[in-house]
Design a protein around this motif. Structure first.
Motif, PDB file in Angstrom:
ATOM      1  N   CYS A   1       0.803  -1.221   0.000  1.00 36.38           N
ATOM      2  CA  CYS A   1       0.000   0.000   0.000  1.00 36.38           C
ATOM      3  C   CYS A   1       0.837   1.273   0.000  1.00 36.38           C
ATOM      4  O   CYS A   1       0.452   2.268  -0.579  1.00 36.38           O
ATOM      5  CB  CYS A   1      -0.937   0.003   1.208  1.00 36.38           C
ATOM      6  SG  CYS A   1      -0.079   0.117   2.793  1.00 36.38           S
TER       7      CYS A   1
ATOM      8  N   CYS B   1       5.242  -4.538   4.434  1.00 35.97           N
ATOM      9  CA  CYS B   1       6.595  -3.986   4.439  1.00 35.97           C
ATOM     10  C   CYS B   1       7.229  -4.052   5.821  1.00 35.97           C
ATOM     11  O   CYS B   1       8.270  -3.438   6.051  1.00 35.97           O
ATOM     12  CB  CYS B   1       6.528  -2.534   3.992  1.00 35.97           C
ATOM     13  SG  CYS B   1       5.569  -1.544   5.159  1.00 35.97           S
TER      14      CYS B   1
ATOM     15  N   CYS C   1       7.516   1.395   4.897  1.00 42.40           N
ATOM     16  CA  CYS C   1       7.046   2.394   3.934  1.00 42.40           C
ATOM     17  C   CYS C   1       6.777   3.735   4.605  1.00 42.40           C
ATOM     18  O   CYS C   1       6.585   4.736   3.927  1.00 42.40           O
ATOM     19  CB  CYS C   1       5.792   1.913   3.206  1.00 42.40           C
ATOM     20  SG  CYS C   1       4.315   1.867   4.233  1.00 42.40           S
TER      21      CYS C   1
HETATM   22  S1  FES Z   1       3.392  -1.157   2.262  1.00 45.38           S
HETATM   23 FE1  FES Z   1       1.521  -1.380   3.290  1.00 45.38          FE
HETATM   24  S2  FES Z   1       2.067  -0.808   5.294  1.00 45.38           S
HETATM   25 FE2  FES Z   1       3.863  -0.415   4.202  1.00 45.38          FE
END
Ligand code: FES
Ligand code: FES
Lengths: 159, 760
Positions: A42, A50, A62
Motif C-alpha cells: 500500500c 513492508c 514504507c
Molecule cells: S506497504 Fe503497506 S504498510 Fe507499508
C-alpha cells in the motif's frame, strides 16, 4: 538533487547507501539493497507487507525514510532463518499452510517474531490484535493464528 | 488421448477415483515453494530488475467523464532523466471488439471514462523522476456529465457512456448504457406464484467491492525496435497477457515471451491486463527495460472491481416449504465497458433449487467507473444474497427450518438446472446434510445473536490446458504447468504426478512454464487449476508411464501391453507375471538415453468435465444495537470438493472465500462522491477484514466425486464466496430483528434499519 549518504546495519551486516531524501526505507531495502523480501502492498502504512524491525521495534518500512536508517539496526525477513535452518515460525507457517499466495507472509513473519519476543505466551485475541495491521487477503487468518499459537507453545517448551 | 477419457460420463457407473485408495493424494505435505515464500526469496511482480532499467508512471484522469482536448508532454519530456512519454498514439490502431475495449481501458483515446482512467505514461531513470514527470504532463479536459450508479445509468436522460456499445441481445427501447441482456427460464412463473401459499418479492443492492489482492499489479517489460519482447508480470494467465499485449502493440504473439512471476493474490482481478502494454510501449520507444508498478490507489481506481448490483427477487412457497416459482431481475453496473456478468448472475441465482417455474433476467449496464473484472465466481455471490435472503424470509414467516426447506427443494443428480442442462453427480444435498448434522447448527445462541444459513453455487471451468512432464536420469520428475500458483497449486500438481508415477512427492519439481516453453494455457480462473491442470498432469504422467512400460517391455522382450506400472516400477503382467523382477523407474531412466531417448509425458486438451460445485455456510452474528457494529462470532463452511487432493489447501480456499465474503457483507464498498471520484482508494478507507475482525473459520470437506476428473476433483476456489453474503445477511437480520437489503451492512446502514423499524 544531491543524495544522502547513510551508514546502517541490516540483518547484522554493515551497509552503506546513497538515497534521495524522499525515498522510504522500503524503497531503499528493495531498490538499493536488493532485499525484496519486504513488500509494498500500500505504501501508506495500512497493510503491513513492508514490516521490518528498527532497533528491535516493529515498523512499517514504507513509513520510515531511508535517511532515518542512519546508525540503526534493521532486521528483515531475509535475516530470520539461520543459514539453512528456518526460524520456528517459518517452519510452522509452511507446515500449517498459513500462506496461500505468500505476499503477506514476510511481513506477518517479521511481525509475529516481534510479538513472540515480547510475549512468549499470547492469547488468540492478543495474536489477532497484534496482527491487525498485517493484511492477508487469501487465508482468512485461521491457519496463520494457529501456526503462531503453536509456534509459541513449541518455543516455550524448548526454552 | 481418447476424448472420452476426460469427457464427463453419465450414469452412476463407479468412477475411476471412487473407492480407489490413494497413497499420496489426500495428504497435506509441505508445499514445494514453501521455503522460498517464508524466506523472502520468492520473486513477485515487483521484485525483479534489469540492467539499464527505467521506471514508469501513469498519468490518470481526475474526472469521471471528460473529453480529452489536448495532451502537452513538453514539460515532462524536458525534465532531466525522462526518456519517453507515451499516449494512445503509441498503440495499435484498427482493433475491434474486446481487444479495442481493453486498449481503450489501458489508455484513453478521446474521452476519459472514469476517475483514474490512464491518459499518458512516462518512463524515466528513477521512480521518483517518473512520478514528478507524470505531474508535468498537462492534459486539457472538457468535463462531461457522469453517472456511477446502476439504476441511474439505466434511467431516461442518463449521460450516455458510449453510443452503439450495445449488442443484439438488448431489446429496443432501453437506454444505450444497457449493453447486454440475458433472459432465461422455464414453466410459467405466474401460475407458480398463484400456487404458492406465500409470495415474497424484495429489492436488493450490493456495492462494488475489490478483490483486494495485497500485491499491486507490477511488470518488467523489454522490447526492441524489432518488435521482439520479454515481459515479466504478476498475472493469473500469461498466455492471455501475451495475446492481448501482442494485439495492443501490433506484434506477433510469438514475438513476445511472457513469464508469470509469483503472484500475490488475484481472485479474478489479474485475469486481464492494465499496465503491461504501457510498459511494453515505453520500452519499445526507449529500447530499454521498463518497470511499472501500480500504487494501491491506482489499483483501487483503475483495475477491475466487481460489478455493483440492483436486484429484484420474487419467490413463491407452499406451507410445506415447496418452492413453486422463482423470478429475478439482476441489473449489474460493470464500469465504462461491456462485460458485467449479468448473464452468470442470472444463471446462478436459482441453481441450487429444483423448481418448475423460473424466470431470470440480467442487464449489463455501463457507467463512469473502472471496467469490472472477475472476482471469485463473478455474479454468483450477489445473486445468492438476493435469492437466499428471500428464501430465509419465507422460512421465517412460514415457521420452517431453513435447512429442511433447502433440502426439500435441492437440486440433485438428474435435476434440470435453472440455467438449462441436467446436473450430473452433484453434492448439494450432502453439504446440507453435513451442515444440519454439524454441532454449529444446533448450538444455542446468546441474546443479541442471530444465525444465518445459505447455499451457493458455481459452474467451475476447464479451458485450454497443456502440461509436460520430463523424467530425469535418476527417476525424479520435472513437471511444467502453465497455470500460475496462486494458493499452493504446485503442491496439488506434485501430489497427482507422484501418485501416478509412484515416486515420492519430493521428487517432483513443479515449474510454471513461460509462454515460449509450453502450449497455450487458459488463465487460472473458474476454479480450473486443480481440475484442468490436475487432469492434464495425471494424463501427462500416464503418458510417461506408458513410455516407461515400453522401455521395460523392450528390455524383457515381451509385448508393451504385458507390462503394468505398480509402485514406481514396471512389472510384467498376464502370462509373463513373475518372469522378471520389477524394474524401478530410476533403472529405466538411468539408461533412457540408450533405449530410445529422453522420456517426456504430455497432455494437451480442453477438458470440459469441470463438475459444478455447491456449498452451504452457517454463520452466527452479533449486532450491537447502540453502534450498529456486527461481529461474526462463529462460521462454518461446508463445501463439496469432489476429491480433496491437498486437504489443507482446500480448507484454505474455503476459509479465504468466507473471509472475503465477510468483508463484502459487512464493510467493503466503493464510495463515489457527487463528482464521480472514488473517495476511498486506500486500505485505511476501503477496509478489508483484519485478523481481529474474524473468528476461526470451521470447515467441512464433502467429497462427491466429479465424473469429469480421473480422481473426482471439483474446483473449490470460487464456490466458497457464494454463500457468505446471504448467510451473513440472514444472521444479521435475525440478530437485529430487521431484514437488511443492502450491502455492505455497515454500522450506519444497520442503525438506519433499526431506526426505520422503530419509527414504523
Ligand atoms: S506497504 Fe503497506 S504498510 Fe507499508
Ligand atoms: S497469503 Fe495471500 S495475502 Fe496472505
Amino acid at each position: 538533487m544531491s543524495k544522502i549518504h547513510v551508514t546502517t546495519t541490516v540483518n547484522g551486516d554493515a551497509v552503506e547507501f546513497l538515497c534521495d531524501a524522499r525515498e522510504t526505507l522500503l524503497d531503499v531495502l528493495r531498490d538499493r539493497l536488493n532485499l525484496t523480501g519486504a513488500k509494498e502492498g500500500c505504501g501508506t502504512g495500512d497493510c503491513g507487507a513492508c514490516s521490518v524491525t528498527l532497533d528491535g521495534r516493529l515498523v512499517c518500512s514504507c513509513l520510515v525514510l531511508g535517511a532515518e536508517a542512519e546508525g540503526r539496526e534493521i532486521a528483515t525477513v531475509e535475516g530470520m532463518a539461520n543459514g539453512e535452518e528456518l526460524h520456528p515460525l517459518q517452519q510452522k507457517f509452511i507446515e500449517y499452510a498459513a500462506l496461500q499466495c505468500g505476499i503477506c507472509t514476510p511481513g506477518i513473519l517479521v511481525a509475529t517474531k516481534a510479538l513472540l519476543e515480547r510475549n512468549p505466551d499470547p492469547t488468540e485475541t492478543e495474536v489477532r490484535y497484534w496482527l491487525a495491521g498485517n493484511l492477508c487477503r487469501c487465508t482468512g487468518y485461521d491457519k496463520i493464528i494457529r501456526a503462531v499459537m503453536d509456534t509459541a507453545a513449541d518455543m516455550r517448551e524448548a526454552s | 488421448m481418447a476424448l472420452d477419457e476426460y469427457k464427463p460420463q453419465t450414469g452412476k457407473a463407479m468412477l475411476e477415483g471412487e473407492g480407489r485408495s490413494f497413497k499420496q493424494v489426500g495428504t497435506s505435505p509441505d508445499r514445494p515453494d514453501g521455503v522460498d515464500k517464508v524466506t523472502g526469496r520468492a520473486r513477485f511482480g515487483a521484485d525483479v530488475t534489469a540492467p539499464g532499467m527505467l521506471h514508469a508512471a501513469i498519468v490518470r484522469s481526475p474526472h469521471a467523464h471528460a473529453r480529452i482536448l489536448k495532451i502537452d508532454t513538453s514539460a515532462a519530456e524536458a525534465l532531466d532523466g525522462v526518456k519517453a512519454v507515451v499516449t494512445r498514439a503509441d498503440f495499435a490502431t484498427g482493433l475491434t471488439g474486446e481487444m479495442w475495449n481493453i486498449l481503450e481501458n489501458v489508455m484513453a483515446d478521446k474521452t476519459a471514462l472514469y476517475d483514474g482512467h490512464a491518459v499518458a505514461a512516462v518512463a524515466a531513470t528513477s521512480a521518483l523522476i517518473a512520478r514528478d514527470a507524470a505531474k508535468l504532463v498537462k492534459v486539457e479536459y472538457e468535463v462531461l456529465p457522469h453517472v456511477t450508479d446502476v439504476d441511474a445509468a439505466m434511467a431516461t436522460g442518463a449521460p450516455v457512456i458510449r453510443e452503439g456499445a450495445a449488442d443484439a441481445s438488448v431489446p429496443p427501447g432501453l437506454h444505450p448504457n444497457v449493453v447486454r441482456y440475458h433472459e432465461s427460464g422455464r414453466g410459467d412463473v405466474e401460475a407458480g406464484f398463484a400456487e404458492a401459499d406465500l409470495v415474497i418479492e424484495d429489492h436488493f443492492r450490493t456495492e462494488a467491492t475489490h478483490q483486494g489482492y495485497i500485491e499491486p499489479h507490477a511488470c518488467l517489460a523489454q522490447m526492441g525496435g524489432d518488435g521482439k519482447g520479454e515481459l515479466w508480470c504478476c498475472t493469473q494467465g500469461h498466455w492471455n497477457v501475451q495475446k492481448i499485449c501482442a494485439a495492443l502493440l501490433g506484434t506477433e504473439q510469438s514475438a513476445l515471451r511472457v513469464t508469470a512471476s509469483e503472484i500475490g493474490g488475484g481472485f479474478g482481478g489479474k485475469t486481464t491486463v492494465f499496465i503491461e502494454p504501457v510498459a511494453l510501449a515505453l520500452s519499445r520507444k526507449t529500447s530499454r527495460p521498463v518497470k511499472l508498478v501500480m500504487s494501491r490507489s491506482e489499483v483501487f481506481r483503475a483495475t477491475g472491481p466487481t460489478a455493483s448490483t440492483s436486484m429484484d427477487v420474487k419467490v413463491g412457497m407452499k406451507k410445506d416449504g415447496t418452492i413453486t416459482a422463482m423470478q429475478g431481475t439482476f441489473r449489474l453496473q460493470g464500469g465504462a465497458f461491456p462485460g458485467a456478468p449479468a448473464d452468470m448472475t442470472a444463471m446462478c441465482a436459482f441453481a441450487p433449487y429444483n423448481v418448475a417455474n423460473l424466470k431470470q433476467v440480467g442487464y449489463d449496464v455501463m457507467s463512469n467507473r473502472p471496467k469490472q473484472a472477475a472476482y471469485r465466481a463473478p455474479g454468483s455471490p450477489m445473486a445468492a444474497f438476493a435469492t437466499e435472503s428471500v428464501i430465509d424470509e419465507l422460512c421465517n414467516q412460514l415457521g420452517l427450518d431453513p435447512i429442511e426447506v433447502r433440502l426439500k427443494n435441492a437440486s440433485r443428480e438428474g435435476t434440470r438446472a435453472s440455467y438449462g442442462p441436467k446436473f450430473q453427480r452433484i453434492g448439494l444435498v450432502e453439504t446440507l446434510e453435513a451442515a444440519k448434522a454439524h454441532p454449529h447448527y444446533s448450538a444455542p445462541l446468546k441474546p443479541g445473536q442471530g444465525r444465518g444459513v445459505s447455499c451457493g453455487f458455481w459452474f467451475n471451468f476447464g479451458g485450454e490446458t497443456s502440461v509436460s512432464l520430463a523424467l530425469s536420469e535418476d527417476g525424479s520428475a520435472q513437471l511444467m504447468v502453465g497455470t500460475p500458483d496462486i494458493g499452493g497449486s504446485r503442491a496439488s500438481m506434485a501430489l497427482m504426478a507422484a501418485e501416478e508415477l509412484g515416486i515420492p512427492y519430493e521428487n517432483v519439481r513443479v515449474t510454471i512454464a513461460d509462454t515460449a516453453s509450453l502450449g497455450y494455457n487458459e488463465v487460472s480462473h473458474g476454479s480450473r487449476v486443480t481440475y484442468a491442470s490436475g487432469l492434464a498432469t495425471i494424463q501427462a504422467a500416464r503418458d510417461a508411464v506408458r513410455k516407461l512400460c515400453g522401455r521395460a517391455a523392450a528390455k524383457w522382450g515381451i509385448p508393451e501391453d504385458a507390462v503394468k506400472w505398480e509402485n514406481g516400477c514396471a512389472v510384467p503382467s498376464g502370462p509373463n507375471a513373475g518372469d522378471f523382477d520389477p524394474l524401478p523407474i530410476a533403472e529405466i531412466t538411468a539408461s533412457m538415453g540408450a533405449t530410445g531417448g529422453p522420456i517426456v509425458g504430455h497432455f494437451e486438451a480442453t477438458p470440459e468435465g469441470a463438475g459444478v460445485s455447491f456449498a452451504t455456510h452457517i454463520v452466527d452474528a452479533e449486532v450491537d444495537p447502540e453502534t450498529g457494529k456486527t461481529a461474526v462470532v462463529r462460521y462454518t463452511v461446508v463445501q463439496d470438493a469432489g476429491k480433496a487432493i491437498h486437504p489443507t489447501y482446500v480448507e484454505g480456499q474455503f476459509q479465504g472465500g468466507a473471509a472475503q465474503g465477510i468483508g463484502w457483507a459487512l464493510n467493503e464498498e466503493y464510495i463515489y462522491g457527487e463528482d464521480g471520484r472514488l473517495q476511498n482508494a486506500v486500505f485505511l478507507d476501503y477496509r478489508i477484514p483484519v485478523a481481529s475482525d474474524l473468528p476461526m473459520i470451521d470447515t467441512v470437506i464433502v467429497e462427491v466425486p466429479n465424473p469429469g476428473h480421473p480422481y473426482g476433483v471439483r474446483g473449490v476456489g470460487e464456490t466458497s464466496i457464494c454463500p457468505p453474503l446471504a448467510a451473513i445477511a440472514n444472521a444479521v437480520s435475525a440478530a437485529a430483528g430487521v431484514r437488511l437489503h443492502e450491502l455492505p451492512m455497515s454500522p450506519p446502514r444497520i442503525l438506519e434499519a433499526l431506526e426505520r423499524q422503530r419509527g414504523g
